[in-house]
Design a protein around this motif. Structure first.
Motif, mmCIF file in Angstrom:
data_model
loop_
_atom_site.group_PDB
_atom_site.id
_atom_site.type_symbol
_atom_site.label_atom_id
_atom_site.label_comp_id
_atom_site.label_asym_id
_atom_site.label_seq_id
_atom_site.Cartn_x
_atom_site.Cartn_y
_atom_site.Cartn_z
ATOM 1 N N ARG A 9 0.829 -1.208 0.000
ATOM 2 C CA ARG A 9 0.000 0.000 0.000
ATOM 3 C C ARG A 9 0.865 1.262 0.000
ATOM 4 N NH1 ARG A 9 -4.576 -1.735 4.513
ATOM 5 N NH2 ARG A 9 -5.824 -3.063 3.112
ATOM 6 N N PHE A 10 1.897 1.256 0.837
ATOM 7 C CA PHE A 10 2.767 2.426 0.910
ATOM 8 C C PHE A 10 3.507 2.625 -0.420
ATOM 9 C CE2 PHE A 10 6.639 4.716 1.831
ATOM 10 C CZ PHE A 10 6.187 5.764 2.620
ATOM 11 N N ALA A 11 3.937 1.514 -1.031
ATOM 12 C CA ALA A 11 4.653 1.605 -2.305
ATOM 13 C C ALA A 11 3.754 2.190 -3.389
ATOM 14 C CB ALA A 11 5.163 0.232 -2.725
ATOM 15 N N LEU A 12 2.496 1.757 -3.408
ATOM 16 C CA LEU A 12 1.574 2.277 -4.416
ATOM 17 C C LEU A 12 1.320 3.760 -4.210
ATOM 18 C CD1 LEU A 12 -0.997 -0.680 -4.595
ATOM 19 C CD2 LEU A 12 0.697 -0.036 -6.318
ATOM 20 N N ARG A 13 1.173 4.195 -2.938
ATOM 21 C CA ARG A 13 0.969 5.618 -2.680
ATOM 22 C C ARG A 13 2.188 6.425 -3.110
ATOM 23 N NH1 ARG A 13 -1.254 3.913 2.346
ATOM 24 N NH2 ARG A 13 0.673 4.544 3.398
ATOM 25 N N SER A 14 3.368 5.886 -2.818
ATOM 26 C CA SER A 14 4.597 6.591 -3.169
ATOM 27 C C SER A 14 4.764 6.711 -4.677
ATOM 28 C CB SER A 14 5.807 5.865 -2.567
ATOM 29 O OG SER A 14 7.015 6.469 -2.978
ATOM 30 N N ARG A 16 2.402 6.597 -6.882
ATOM 31 C CA ARG A 16 1.337 7.401 -7.462
ATOM 32 C C ARG A 16 1.732 8.883 -7.517
ATOM 33 N NH1 ARG A 16 -2.612 6.418 -3.942
ATOM 34 N NH2 ARG A 16 -2.892 4.303 -4.768
ATOM 35 N N ARG A 17 2.651 9.276 -6.632
ATOM 36 C CA ARG A 17 3.077 10.674 -6.608
ATOM 37 C C ARG A 17 4.095 10.993 -7.707
ATOM 38 N NH1 ARG A 17 2.944 9.736 -0.850
ATOM 39 N NH2 ARG A 17 5.199 9.333 -0.833
ATOM 40 N N SER A 18 4.579 9.962 -8.415
ATOM 41 C CA SER A 18 5.584 10.174 -9.480
ATOM 42 C C SER A 18 5.131 9.480 -10.756
ATOM 43 C CB SER A 18 6.948 9.648 -9.040
ATOM 44 O OG SER A 18 7.351 10.205 -7.815
ATOM 45 N N PRO A 19 4.053 9.933 -11.385
ATOM 46 C CA PRO A 19 3.526 9.221 -12.565
ATOM 47 C C PRO A 19 4.494 9.206 -13.746
ATOM 48 C CG PRO A 19 2.456 11.359 -12.282
ATOM 49 C CD PRO A 19 3.262 11.130 -11.039
ATOM 50 N N GLY A 20 5.230 10.314 -13.931
ATOM 51 C CA GLY A 20 6.178 10.340 -15.043
ATOM 52 C C GLY A 20 7.284 9.323 -14.861
ATOM 53 N N PHE A 21 7.832 9.263 -13.636
ATOM 54 C CA PHE A 21 8.862 8.279 -13.318
ATOM 55 C C PHE A 21 8.353 6.857 -13.535
ATOM 56 C CE2 PHE A 21 10.296 5.348 -9.984
ATOM 57 C CZ PHE A 21 11.650 5.275 -10.271
ATOM 58 N N VAL A 22 7.143 6.585 -13.046
ATOM 59 C CA VAL A 22 6.566 5.241 -13.195
ATOM 60 C C VAL A 22 6.376 4.885 -14.656
ATOM 61 C CG1 VAL A 22 4.506 3.845 -12.757
ATOM 62 C CG2 VAL A 22 5.441 5.287 -10.943
ATOM 63 N N LEU A 329 6.984 -2.198 -9.754
ATOM 64 C CA LEU A 329 7.354 -1.660 -11.067
ATOM 65 C C LEU A 329 7.691 -2.791 -12.039
ATOM 66 C CD1 LEU A 329 9.602 1.335 -9.929
ATOM 67 C CD2 LEU A 329 7.355 1.502 -11.022
ATOM 68 N N ALA A 330 8.435 -3.786 -11.551
ATOM 69 C CA ALA A 330 8.829 -4.899 -12.421
ATOM 70 C C ALA A 330 7.622 -5.707 -12.872
ATOM 71 C CB ALA A 330 9.827 -5.787 -11.699
ATOM 72 N N LEU A 331 6.679 -5.964 -11.969
ATOM 73 C CA LEU A 331 5.489 -6.735 -12.343
ATOM 74 C C LEU A 331 4.613 -5.949 -13.319
ATOM 75 C CD1 LEU A 331 4.537 -8.353 -8.922
ATOM 76 C CD2 LEU A 331 5.627 -9.446 -10.902
ATOM 77 N N ALA A 332 4.544 -4.613 -13.136
ATOM 78 C CA ALA A 332 3.814 -3.806 -14.115
ATOM 79 C C ALA A 332 4.505 -3.872 -15.475
ATOM 80 C CB ALA A 332 3.725 -2.365 -13.629
#
Length: 808
Positions: A9-14, A16-22, A329-332
């Motif tokens: 949950r914390f990873a997803l919130r973190s 989500r704040r950097s959409p360009g990076f993701v 990130l890897a699974l996405a």
């Protein structure tokens, strides 16, 4: 589990704040994981997927070898097969087969379809039986008793006979004989590879005396509890006795047992390794790129991480949290990769110009998905571990004293990012060299077309079945009769025939010895390509005769045995002598033609472009009128459009031999393109992988330089305030990038020089140390690096010195 859910949950919130990076990270990983998934589906389908046969791990084959003659994994002679069948105790069943071309008359028009001669033990050895009807009997594997029956594939049964049960007892005409259908093969089964018709194998009494005719392929099923090693030892023991009893024919020959699938797969194994290494390099480059991005993001989060450590979070807890983000990130990326792999499979399968064998299946199924998840997990560790450890090493006091989330990059972090860029450059250069060699090899294959006259030349094959043309004289008479008719067709300039076209996917080979010069030892004969040709073949193909003469119609039965050699064979056998007048003899002389006198020398034309196991530059040509083979190919040179001859040529053949279809009708230009389709497929894939690697590496270099410029804004402002010109700033930034590039290039060249040696057997007309390839790759990589560094360098020149000096 609760802690894991909390981390996710914390990873997803973190994130989500950097959409360009993701978006960037997931895209790069999707490309890297996608090509690995695609190639693994290829490797699994060819090398690992179990064939759809019962207990297939127990299906073996027997091969014969003669290392002195450089013969590996050859077939078995009919007589040796009979001895194995009666004496071997390790197998519960043993059978044999060889593939043939079948001229089949199902409707009114004849067709050429793939067929196989099989023995009664063939299907039991594979663990199969006909779905309806019966198998062949041992009595039907006797010469002249094998002409009455046939089994058909499930495909033919359903497409041509509607899948009805009354197909049994119906007749069809195949290779000139009327045969009764006695069985239908199991659904999906076709062997060898794409055969649709199966007839009882047998051999004439004259031919059955030869133990040196190693043409029969063996299928054998191990008894339960018997190992391959036990069977191999038993075969070796029996063969030792056969060698003692038949020293003239079996001297230096040995036999052994290998897995049936392993024997088939050996020809493609090297290319699969090359493809696997290529996509692994792409993934490593992607991981290095993402690791750099993660390091940059970690710098932005140093204050956050320091605060968490001050609140009691352990270093292990932080590393686990950061690795959880990496795994997400890897699974996405894996999800995108699977979609790209499905698309990629459709594209490369569309490049295959033939039907796939029944056992080949290229799908993204559970084993491939498991592989993808494992690759994604390892990738997460690969690109996430270093940033996680470095980030969790932040000092609280330093972060509080800085009072900013954008702390300056330390030396260790700078070295890590630079090292990752060097690794990206080295990996991409190695892959570019390998791809360049494959493309140069493909170019050399296609360029071989200029050695012959491809414009205006048409080819077409036909088969003269033994049932209709049982003797040499019958086949010779037919060819002598139709050749003038072909020459008389409107628009024909030259017409001839051959048994084997040059620039092909494979070649016919034999072994020979010379009377003088080198290779005079009958125990160590030379392997050469052999083609049987009619007069004017070389003229029709545009192959220059360098010395001596062409064949004439006088070179026929009763005339002295003659041969034409290519320049390479002439130099090999008689390095400092004129080959004209010299004599050679083949070790397997079926027609007892004895010593053949060399009457001509022709230019070197590659006979075999694709099959690396049988490729040789030595070629010999013999008169078809002295050795009339069943399989013949037209070579016709037209005065105009070559394809305009297709209809009249078919009509002429239909009038002269109604049951003989003309197949593989194409221009010589199309023939060459078809011959290299495998190399074109793998070369295209390698090129795509290399381009991906180059783009990812260039993006990685750009990211590092852009970040470096951002971190050195104040320094650049000071330099410009003190009088530095724009070009000085550009030289500073580009120079830093080129130092990293040069270091990576040096490492990459060394790696390429070492690793590409394993590609030597897959290359044609180019060495693994090809200087133009290395030079071009070096220039391309240097230009890409300059371009990747120039953009941030140019931005650096736009820095306002006063604003830069106010930066803290």
């Amino acid at each position: 589990m609760d802690i894991l859910i909390q981390d996710v949950r914390f990873a997803l919130r973190s994130l989500r704040r950097s959409p360009g990076f993701v978006a960037v990270v997931v895209s790069v990983l999707g490309l890297g994981i996608g090509v690995n998934t695609m190639i693994f589906s290829m490797v699994y389908g060819l090398m690992l997927r179990p064939w759809p046969l019962p207990h297939f791990d127990r299906v073996m084959t027997i091969v014969e070898k003669n290392l002195k003659q450089d013969i590996k994994d050859d077939g078995v002679s009919w007589l040796n097969f009979q001895d194995f069948r009666h004496e071997v105790k390790s197998f519960e069943s043993i059978g044999g087969f060889w593939g043939i071309h079948g001229q089949v008359v199902l409707d009114r028009e004849p067709e050429r379809l793939e067929a196989a001669d099989i023995t009664a033990g063939f299907l039991p050895a594979l663990g199969l039986r006909p779905q309806i009807g019966r198998n062949f009997t041992e009595e039907e594997n006797v010469y002249d008793k094998n002409w009455a029956v046939v089994m058909i594939s499930d495909r033919i049964w359903r497409r041509r006979y509607g899948g009805t049960q009354d197909v049994l007892g119906k007749t069809l005409r195949i290779n000139g004989r009327q045969r009764t259908i006695v069985g239908v093969m199991p659904p999906g089964f076709r062997w060898p590879e794409t055969s649709d018709f199966f007839i009882p194998a047998a051999i004439s009494p004259e031919d059955s005396k030869e133990r040196a005719d190693h043409n029969l392929q063996i299928t054998a099923r191990l008894k339960p509890g018997v190992s391959k090693q036990q069977a191999d030892a038993e075969i070796a023991s029996i063969y030792a006795r056969l060698r003692r009893d038949n020293p003239a024919q079996l001297k230096d020959w040995t036999a052994g047992v290998v897995g049936f699938a392993d024997n088939w797969r050996k020809g493609i194994a090297t290319m699969m390794w090359i493809m696997s290494f290529a996509v692994a390099f792409v993934l490593l480059i992607a991981c290095a790129n993402v690791a750099n991005l993660m390091l940059a993001r970690a710098t932005m989060r140093r204050r956050e991480i320091s605060v968490r450590m001050a609140l009691g979070a352990s270093r292990g807890r932080l590393v686990r949290q950061l690795l959880t983000e990496s795994l997400i990130l890897a699974l996405a990326g894996a999800a995108i990769g699977v979609a790209l792999a499905i698309l990629g499979n459709r594209l490369w399968l569309g490049m295959i110009p033939m039907e796939l064998p029944f056992f080949m299946k290229f799908v993204i199924d559970m084993p491939v998905l498991v592989f993808t998840v494992l690759v994604a997990s390892m990738s997460a560790v690969a690109f996430g571990l270093l940033p996680a450890f470095q980030s969790s090493d932040t000092r609280l006091a330093e972060a509080i004293r800085e009072g900013s989330a954008q702390a300056g990059q330390g030396r260790a972090r700078h070295r890590a990012r630079s090292a990752l860029v060097v690794a990206e450059v080295a990996l991409s250069l190695t892959l570019l060299v390998a791809s360049g060699l494959m493309i140069r090899s493909l170019g050399a294959m296609i360029d071989s077309e200029r050695l012959v006259r491809s414009e205006g030349v048409i080819t077409g094959a036909f088969l003269l079945p033994m049932a209709t043309w049982p003797s040499d004289s019958a086949r010779r008479e037919f060819c002598d009769r139709v050749l003038p008719l072909a020459k008389a067709l409107p628009g024909v300039h030259l017409a001839s025939m051959t048994t084997s076209l040059p620039l092909n996917r494979n070649s016919n080979d034999t072994r020979l010895v010379s009377e003088t010069g080198t290779h005079t030892d009958a125990e160590r004969p030379l392997r050469v390509n052999i083609s049987e040709v009619y007069p004017e073949y070389f003229a029709a193909m545009g192959i220059p005769i360098k010395s001596g003469r062409d064949f004439t119609f006088d070179d026929g039965p009763g005339a002295p045995s003659v041969v034409i050699v290519n320049q390479t064979l002439g130099r090999t056998l008689w390095p400092k002598e004129n080959p004209i007048g010299k004599r050679v003899k083949t070790t397997f002389d079926e027609r007892k033609l004895g010593w053949r006198t060399v009457v001509g020398v022709v230019a070197d034309i590659p006979q075999n472009l694709e099959d690396t196991d049988t490729r040789t530059d030595n070629s010999m040509f013999v008169p078809h009128r002295q050795e009339p083979d069943q399989m013949v190919t037209w070579v016709i040179h037209s005065n105009g459009e070559a394809l305009s001859l297709v209809a009249p040529l078919r009509q002429m053949m239909r009038e002269q031999a109604p049951d003989v279809p003309l197949t593989e009708v194409r221009t010589l230009h199309d023939h060459v393109r078809y011959s290299v389709w495998t190399h074109r497929l793998f070369g295209s894939l390698m090129a795509v992988f290399a381009v991906l690697a180059l783009i990812i590496a260039a993006v990685g270099l750009y990211g590092v330089m852009a970040y470096s410029v951002a971190q050195r804004t104040q320094e650049i402002g000071v330099r410009m305030a003190l009088g530095a010109q724009s070009r000085d700033v550009v030289n500073l930034v580009v120079g830093q990038a080129m130092r990293l590039t040069l270091l990576g290039t040096g490492i990459g060249f060394a790696a390429a020089f070492a690793l590409t040696r394993g590609m030597a057997s897959q290359l044609f007309g180019v060495s693994t140390t090809d200087p133009p390839t290395y030079a071009i790759v070096g220039v391309v990589l240097a230009l890409s690096s300059v371009l990747a560094a120039w953009v941030p360098a140019y931005r650096a020149t736009r820095v306002d010195p006063m604003r830069a000096l106010r930066c803290d």
